[in-house]
Design an enzyme around this catalytic site. Structure first.
Site, PDB file in Angstrom:
ATOM      1  N   GLN A   4      43.248 -12.056  83.509  1.00  0.00           N
ATOM      2  CA  GLN A   4      42.239 -11.093  84.094  1.00  0.00           C
ATOM      3  C   GLN A   4      42.133 -10.814  85.345  1.00  0.00           C
ATOM      4  O   GLN A   4      41.700 -11.764  85.863  1.00  0.00           O
ATOM      5  CB  GLN A   4      41.018 -11.101  82.956  1.00  0.00           C
ATOM      6  CG  GLN A   4      39.864  -9.902  83.227  1.00  0.00           C
ATOM      7  CD  GLN A   4      38.897  -9.739  82.437  1.00  0.00           C
ATOM      8  OE1 GLN A   4      39.082  -9.565  81.176  1.00  0.00           O
ATOM      9  NE2 GLN A   4      37.485 -10.266  82.607  1.00  0.00           N
ATOM     10  N   ASN A  45      22.504  40.208  98.844  1.00  0.00           N
ATOM     11  CA  ASN A  45      21.256  41.033  98.632  1.00  0.00           C
ATOM     12  C   ASN A  45      20.773  42.181  99.328  1.00  0.00           C
ATOM     13  O   ASN A  45      20.889  41.889 100.557  1.00  0.00           O
ATOM     14  CB  ASN A  45      20.091  39.784  98.590  1.00  0.00           C
ATOM     15  CG  ASN A  45      18.889  40.202  98.208  1.00  0.00           C
ATOM     16  OD1 ASN A  45      18.600  41.250  97.504  1.00  0.00           O
ATOM     17  ND2 ASN A  45      17.958  39.875  98.896  1.00  0.00           N
ATOM     18  N   GLY A  52      13.909  39.316 105.051  1.00  0.00           N
ATOM     19  CA  GLY A  52      12.983  38.006 104.613  1.00  0.00           C
ATOM     20  C   GLY A  52      11.494  38.431 104.814  1.00  0.00           C
ATOM     21  O   GLY A  52      11.158  39.360 103.838  1.00  0.00           O
ATOM     22  N   TYR A  55      16.147  47.079 100.481  1.00  0.00           N
ATOM     23  CA  TYR A  55      15.884  45.771 101.261  1.00  0.00           C
ATOM     24  C   TYR A  55      16.917  45.593 102.227  1.00  0.00           C
ATOM     25  O   TYR A  55      18.192  45.849 102.004  1.00  0.00           O
ATOM     26  CB  TYR A  55      15.985  44.817 100.436  1.00  0.00           C
ATOM     27  CG  TYR A  55      15.793  43.326 101.076  1.00  0.00           C
ATOM     28  CD1 TYR A  55      14.591  42.880 101.803  1.00  0.00           C
ATOM     29  CD2 TYR A  55      16.959  42.477 101.033  1.00  0.00           C
ATOM     30  CE1 TYR A  55      14.834  41.503 102.427  1.00  0.00           C
ATOM     31  CE2 TYR A  55      16.833  41.262 102.068  1.00  0.00           C
ATOM     32  CZ  TYR A  55      15.724  41.059 102.612  1.00  0.00           C
ATOM     33  OH  TYR A  55      15.780  39.754 103.260  1.00  0.00           O
TER      34      TYR A  55
END
Length: 318
Positions: free
Chosen positions: A274, A310, A61, A54
């Site tokens: 508080q 890849n 793609g 590839y």
């Protein structure tokens, strides 16, 4: 010196090189160099055997079913870089661009990408000389890879587009010539290996990680200032409260605030019993960030020290 290949690279290593505080080099051990070269040799063997690879003997793609003749592979590698030169938006600053380069270098140095040691050495040299690519911040950043922004690193290596050198912007070819360097002709797969990864988002994540820690500490200091100015009840930050619900982050934040206001259990308080939530509950909010930081480090450093292009080439198995 940050040495790539000898040990995992930390977020702090990336930032030290990105800021020019450390130099960077490839490990010169024979085993590491062999691992890099083995992936290159495997790719050459696959090409010579006519294997379908590839992005090397095919298109990219959706064009992966299109065969590409081996004599066109080098031309295709350069054209892939040019095709993605369409980034927009502001340019990453020099620290950001350098962080991206470091992360891409570490990923390619894992030895699964079929990239020559020569190319990785050149990336080290450019980082050390602070010759950095001009990378637009808007492009294809996402799950399919930071293809467009990473193409600006590949373009710099082949002497195209622009770079910054100590704040000066100039054509990459001019900067390389001034440094006595020739553009590199990318071999099959090298442009794809440079571009198809997550190194932009990961490099920027390193900077965000550091910034988040600073912001947490500053937020605690600002809370202490607010409490002091409002004559708040310092007992809200007593460690006994946070021992009862011991989330590490909120306890650490409460400790910072208590230190900043110089809290003492024995000091009397005659004001409001508080305080408003925005003050007294600050450790519970800031603490969430502090608790997330170790988890974020694990994710980011795993990504830094991984292969993420890849295809991958497993020279050991083959």
């Amino acid at each position: 010196m940050v040495t790539i290949g000898s040990a995992p690279v930390s977020i702090e290593d990336v930032l030290a090189v990105a800021r020019g505080q450390s130099r960077i080099a490839l490990d010169d051990s024979p085993a590491f160099r062999k691992k890099l070269q083995d992936s290159v040799d495997l790719l050459d063997r696959l090409i010579s055997e006519g294997a379908v690879v590839y992005g090397v003997t095919t298109g990219f793609g959706a064009s992966c079913e299109t065969a590409v003749a081996t004599d066109l592979s080098a031309q295709m590698a350069a054209n892939l870089v040019r095709f993605h030169g369409c980034g927009t938006g502001r340019f990453l600053d020099e620290t950001e661009a350098a962080a991206v380069m470091v992360v891409r270098l570490v990923s390619l140095a894992q030895g699964y990408s079929g990239v020559r040691p020569l190319l990785l050495e050149r990336m080290c040299e450019l980082l050390n000389r602070r010759i950095l690519p001009r990378i637009p911040c808007e492009g294809s950043v996402g799950a399919s890879g930071d293809l467009t922004p990473l193409s600006y690193i590949a373009a710099m290596l082949i002497g195209e587009r622009e770079v910054s050198v100590e704040g000066r912007i100039m054509p990459a070819a001019v900067a390389l010539s001034a440094a006595g360097l020739n553009p590199i002709e990318l071999r099959p797969k090298e442009s794809l290996a440079l571009m198809n990864g997550t190194s932009v988002m990961t490099g920027l994540a390193c900077l965000v990680f550091e910034r988040s820690r600073k912001l947490a500490r500053w937020s605690a200091a600002l809370t202490a200032m607010s409490s002091d100015a409002l004559r708040g009840n310092p007992e809200h930050f007593d460690d006994r409260i946070f021992r009862a619900k011991p989330h590490p982050g909120q306890r650490a934040c409460a400790r910072w605030i208590a230190q900043d206001i110089e809290y003492s259990e024995k000091a009397p308080h005659d004001g409001r019993i508080q305080d408003r939530d925005s003050v007294r509950c600050a450790p519970h909010v800031i603490g969430v960030l502090l608790d997330a930081i170790p988890f974020a480090r694990q994710l980011i450093e795993t990504e830094i020290n991984s292969s993420n292009d890849n295809p991958l080439l497993d020279a050991v198995r083959n």
